[in-house]
Design a protein around this motif. Structure first.
Motif, PDB file in Angstrom:
ATOM      1  N   ARG A 173       0.824  -1.211   0.000  1.00 33.55           N
ATOM      2  CA  ARG A 173       0.000   0.000   0.000  1.00 33.55           C
ATOM      3  C   ARG A 173       0.856   1.258   0.000  1.00 33.55           C
ATOM      4  N   ARG A 174       1.901   1.261   0.830  1.00 34.59           N
ATOM      5  CA  ARG A 174       2.761   2.438   0.932  1.00 34.59           C
ATOM      6  C   ARG A 174       3.462   2.720  -0.395  1.00 34.59           C
ATOM      7  N   LEU A 175       3.955   1.655  -1.035  1.00 32.97           N
ATOM      8  CA  LEU A 175       4.723   1.846  -2.268  1.00 32.97           C
ATOM      9  C   LEU A 175       3.827   2.198  -3.451  1.00 32.97           C
ATOM     10  N   LEU A 176       2.649   1.598  -3.526  1.00 33.27           N
ATOM     11  CA  LEU A 176       1.731   1.984  -4.599  1.00 33.27           C
ATOM     12  C   LEU A 176       1.259   3.420  -4.423  1.00 33.27           C
ATOM     13  N   LEU A 219      13.004   6.913  -8.631  1.00 32.35           N
ATOM     14  CA  LEU A 219      11.828   6.272  -8.046  1.00 32.35           C
ATOM     15  C   LEU A 219      12.202   4.946  -7.396  1.00 32.35           C
ATOM     16  N   MET A 220      13.116   4.201  -8.014  1.00 35.75           N
ATOM     17  CA  MET A 220      13.579   2.951  -7.412  1.00 35.75           C
ATOM     18  C   MET A 220      14.235   3.222  -6.062  1.00 35.75           C
ATOM     19  N   LEU A 221      15.068   4.253  -5.991  1.00 33.25           N
ATOM     20  CA  LEU A 221      15.719   4.590  -4.722  1.00 33.25           C
ATOM     21  C   LEU A 221      14.702   5.069  -3.696  1.00 33.25           C
ATOM     22  N   ALA A 222      13.710   5.853  -4.143  1.00 28.48           N
ATOM     23  CA  ALA A 222      12.652   6.300  -3.232  1.00 28.48           C
ATOM     24  C   ALA A 222      11.838   5.123  -2.715  1.00 28.48           C
ATOM     25  N   THR A 223      11.682   4.101  -3.542  1.00 32.26           N
ATOM     26  CA  THR A 223      10.969   2.879  -3.131  1.00 32.26           C
ATOM     27  C   THR A 223      11.699   2.196  -1.984  1.00 32.26           C
ATOM     28  N   LEU A 224      13.012   2.083  -2.103  1.00 34.80           N
ATOM     29  CA  LEU A 224      13.790   1.453  -1.030  1.00 34.80           C
ATOM     30  C   LEU A 224      13.787   2.323   0.222  1.00 34.80           C
ATOM     31  N   ALA A 269      10.620   1.730   2.043  1.00 32.55           N
ATOM     32  CA  ALA A 269      10.611   0.439   2.736  1.00 32.55           C
ATOM     33  C   ALA A 269      11.345   0.501   4.069  1.00 32.55           C
ATOM     34  N   GLN A 270      11.944   1.661   4.346  1.00 27.52           N
ATOM     35  CA  GLN A 270      12.605   1.932   5.633  1.00 27.52           C
ATOM     36  C   GLN A 270      13.727   0.937   5.926  1.00 27.52           C
ATOM     37  N   LEU A 271      14.514   0.651   4.904  1.00 29.77           N
ATOM     38  CA  LEU A 271      15.644  -0.255   5.081  1.00 29.77           C
ATOM     39  C   LEU A 271      16.735   0.415   5.903  1.00 29.77           C
ATOM     40  N   GLU A 272      17.350  -0.342   6.777  1.00 31.98           N
ATOM     41  CA  GLU A 272      18.405   0.204   7.629  1.00 31.98           C
ATOM     42  C   GLU A 272      19.765  -0.161   7.055  1.00 31.98           C
TER      43      GLU A 272
END
Length: 390
Positions: A29-32, A146-151, A154-157
């Motif tokens: 939901r967040r990514l869409l 957009l790919m970087l914004a997607t990651l 996703a709140q990757l650490e």
């Protein structure tokens, strides 16, 4: 077969249990919503299609990954999608057939006959975005951003490394060598494995001129930081000048990305042949420490829509929601729930409806025992139904 065997899933096929499923759905939901904010419209392609449209013109790799079956209505061969990107290209070229730029996104399950890498799932949940109708580097940069914004969403650490390549470099080098199809296939395999001994041996057996052989072998070492681009300019200037335009395109894209995202590590790999038979220009991937395969990847794949009647410039990327889920921070404790008596009291049902509308979980008590997730309960009083802690 034992009773235990009956419950085993095939290797690489996973079920997603409630806690994980909740994480995947939140991510989806967040990514869409992120894609929508960038102007990308959601499409939902079918799970299966006739292989005539699902696989045509897309190379052998996708064909080998695709499960095939016979349609009982038409007798024609169908495939269970192994990649949603070709379906979206069909939608853009045939179903929508827009003029100018279009931006589409998607999320859905796919199925692979075998894992793409040792630890990869055979049933990834693919999420991605595609941009059609623009052949500029600006479009490639938008999709990479957009790919970087997607990651990020996703709140990757983890620190992200962006891997950049361009299939035009390999094409120019091979064109300058004038190799036959069999030798080119051998060289392609050696370069994918970055095996210099095998590559040197294959070129020696084919009696390739020394200057040409050095050019091809030189591709293997063209990976690393910005110095790689300088080395490439020197290597290609005399023997493969057609490759220089691709080198400059990589430099321009890296400059644009760094201007907007100085925190991103950029790594160049000029022998990157991922999706070579499918891509036509810039290719890119995102890596994070501790994850052996690309977490997201994409590139330019112009003219795939030609088989559907409209050749369109195209660029896009995809990721696997399951992989993102595995790397995302551990979710906070699950939301508690409210237990309600098994009753058809209108006042109670109205209260329950209001609580659910506010986002609360309200679970009917069956058999006198409340659900283990419940930390509160609805209790009747002279003032009506009230929520109390258990």
């Amino acid at each position: 077969m034992t009773s235990v065997d009956r419950w085993q899933l095939p290797d690489g096929i996973e079920e997603v249990l409630p806690a994980q499923a909740a994480t995947v759905e939140r991510l989806r939901r967040r990514l869409l919503d992120l894609f929508r904010a960038w102007g990308y419209e959601l499409v939902i392609p079918p799970l299966v299609e006739f292989t005539d449209s699902l696989l045509i013109g897309l190379g052998q790799d996708l064909d080998l990954l695709t499960f095939k079956l016979t349609d009982q209505l038409s007798g024609r061969t169908m495939g269970v999608r192994a990649d949603i990107t070709p379906q979206v290209a069909r939608i853009d070229a045939h179903s929508l057939a827009p003029e100018g730029v279009s931006r589409l996104c998607y999320a859905g399950s796919t199925l692979h006959t075998r894992p793409k890498s040792l630890m990869a799932s055979r049933s990834p949940i693919q999420l991605g975005a595609e941009l059609y109708g623009d052949d500029s580097l600006a479009a490639d940069v938008e999709v990479i951003r957009l790919m970087l914004a997607t990651l990020d969403a996703a709140q990757l650490e983890n620190t992200i490394t962006l891997d950049l390549g361009h299939v035009g470099i390999y094409e120019a080098v091979l064109a300058s060598a004038g190799l036959d199809a069999e030798l080119e296939a051998t060289i392609f395999d050696c370069l994918q494995r970055k095996s210099v001994p095998d590559l040197t041996e294959a070129l020696a057996k084919a009696d390739i001129p020394e200057a040409t052989a050095e050019l091809i072998v030189g591709l293997v070492d063209l990976h690393g930081d910005d110095s790689v681009l300088a080395d490439a300019r020197e290597l290609f200037a005399e023997h493969a000048p057609e490759a220089l335009a691709a080198v400059e395109a990589l430099a321009d894209v890296a400059t644009d990305i760094r201007r907007q995202r100085p925190d991103i590590n950029i790594y160049f790999d000029l022998a990157e042949l991922r999706g070579y038979h499918y891509h036509t220009g810039i290719v890119f991937a995102a890596y994070v420490p501790g994850h052996g395969q690309a977490l997201a990847n994409g590139g330019r794949y112009n003219d795939v829509g030609e088989v559907f009647g409209r050749a369109r410039p195209a660029t896009g990327f995809a990721t696997d929601l399951k992989a993102l889920m595995a790397l995302a921070p551990v979710a906070k404790a699950a939301q508690g729930a409210i237990s309600m008596p098994d009753s058809d009291d209108p006042e109670l049902l109205a209260k329950v409806e209001a609580l659910r509308a506010d986002g609360e979980i309200v679970i009917n008590t069956l058999g006198g025992a409340s659900d283990a997730r419940c930390d509160r309960e609805l209790v009747g009083s002279d003032e009506g139904w009230m929520v109390q802690n258990l």
